[in-house]
Design a protein around this motif. Structure first.
Motif, short mmCIF file in Angstrom:
data_model
loop_
_atom_site.label_atom_id
_atom_site.label_comp_id
_atom_site.label_asym_id
_atom_site.label_seq_id
_atom_site.Cartn_x
_atom_site.Cartn_y
_atom_site.Cartn_z
N LEU A 1 0.99 -1.21 0.04
CA LEU A 1 0.01 0.05 0.06
C LEU A 1 0.88 1.39 -0.02
CD1 LEU A 1 -2.75 1.26 0.15
CD2 LEU A 1 -2.79 1.06 2.57
N LYS A 2 1.90 1.17 0.84
CA LYS A 2 2.98 2.25 0.58
C LYS A 2 3.54 2.72 -0.62
CE LYS A 2 3.99 2.26 5.68
NZ LYS A 2 4.89 1.92 6.84
N LYS A 3 3.84 1.61 -1.14
CA LYS A 3 4.53 1.48 -2.44
C LYS A 3 3.64 2.30 -3.63
CE LYS A 3 6.69 -1.15 -5.80
NZ LYS A 3 7.50 -2.53 -6.23
N LEU A 4 2.21 1.58 -3.58
CA LEU A 4 1.20 2.00 -4.37
C LEU A 4 1.00 3.43 -4.11
CD1 LEU A 4 -1.05 -0.85 -4.62
CD2 LEU A 4 0.43 0.05 -6.39
N SER A 5 0.83 3.82 -2.69
CA SER A 5 0.65 5.34 -2.39
C SER A 5 1.72 6.25 -3.04
CB SER A 5 0.57 5.61 -0.92
OG SER A 5 0.52 6.93 -0.69
N ARG A 6 3.31 6.09 -3.05
CA ARG A 6 4.15 6.66 -3.53
C ARG A 6 4.23 6.68 -4.92
NH1 ARG A 6 7.19 3.68 0.34
NH2 ARG A 6 8.19 2.36 -1.27
N GLN A 7 3.57 5.66 -5.99
CA GLN A 7 3.54 5.62 -7.06
C GLN A 7 2.19 6.73 -7.31
OE1 GLN A 7 2.94 1.56 -8.49
NE2 GLN A 7 5.09 1.06 -8.47
N LEU A 8 1.27 6.60 -6.77
CA LEU A 8 0.39 7.43 -7.11
C LEU A 8 0.68 8.85 -7.03
CD1 LEU A 8 -2.85 7.74 -7.70
CD2 LEU A 8 -3.19 7.63 -5.15
N THR A 9 1.26 9.04 -5.75
CA THR A 9 1.68 10.51 -5.64
C THR A 9 2.72 11.18 -6.78
OG1 THR A 9 1.58 10.23 -3.15
CG2 THR A 9 2.97 11.97 -3.95
#
Length: 196
Positions: A52-60
């Motif tokens: 989730l943190k990785k996807l959140s960074r990609q989304l940002t």
């Protein structure tokens, strides 16, 4: 009588009669299973949180990149550039069309000048016919003269008549017709008359 015995002895015999050892082992196994299950759940939760943190960074990152692209490329500038390119495209197409028409006109003029040159060469330097007696024109020459008088120039290529240039002075039109053997002479005659 039974109550006359020592209660500790009675309790000890009662506990021995119940045989709770298998139950204790089952409870121990259940506790181990629960512990293992909790560890597995904790591991899966940590992995999910990491993903989730990785996807959140990609989304940002993608969101920031999108904002940069939107701010650097405005839709008005894009529309203006498309309109400019369309204008250039149509201008180039019109110029190409004008050049093609001019080329056809010059080709027709060249054919006329070549015919006049041929006539002048046949006449000679002093303007008289080179032959002592008048030359009898053959059938093809007569047909070509009739065509020319109507405003039609026919060009020969590899011994075959392959192109006709039709000028209509009244309309100011110029048509170039590539003649093909798959169409009949009747077809071309009708087309020439309709064009004139």
């Amino acid at each position: 009588m039974l109550l006359d015995e020592d209660p500790a002895t009675l309790i000890h015999h009662t506990v021995g009669n119940f045989n709770i050892q298998p139950d204790k082992l089952a409870i121990s196994r259940i506790n181990e299973s629960l512990s293992t299950l909790q560890q597995a759940r904790d591991l899966r939760v940590r992995e999910a949180e990491s993903a989730l943190k990785k996807l959140s960074r990609q989304l940002t990152t993608l969101h920031n990149h999108h904002d940069e692209l939107v701010s650097s490329n405005s839709s008005a500038a894009h529309a203006s550039e498309i309109a400019t390119l369309d204008t250039k495209k149509f201008r180039i197409a019109k110029t190409a069309n004008d050049l093609e028409i001019e080329s056809e006109r010059l080709s027709s003029q060249l054919a006329d000048l070549q015919a006049k040159l041929q006539e002048l060469e046949l006449q000679g330097v002093d303007g008289r016919d080179m032959a002592k007696r008048p030359q009898v024109e053959d059938e093809t020459s007569l047909k070509l003269k009739v065509y020319r008088s109507l405003g039609i120039d026919i060009e020969r290529e590899n011994g075959e008549y392959s192109k006709a240039i039709i000028r209509n002075a009244q309309k100011g039109d110029l048509h170039v017709v590539n003649m093909d053997s798959k169409f009949s002479k009747f077809f071309y005659a009708n087309y020439f008359w309709n064009t004139l």
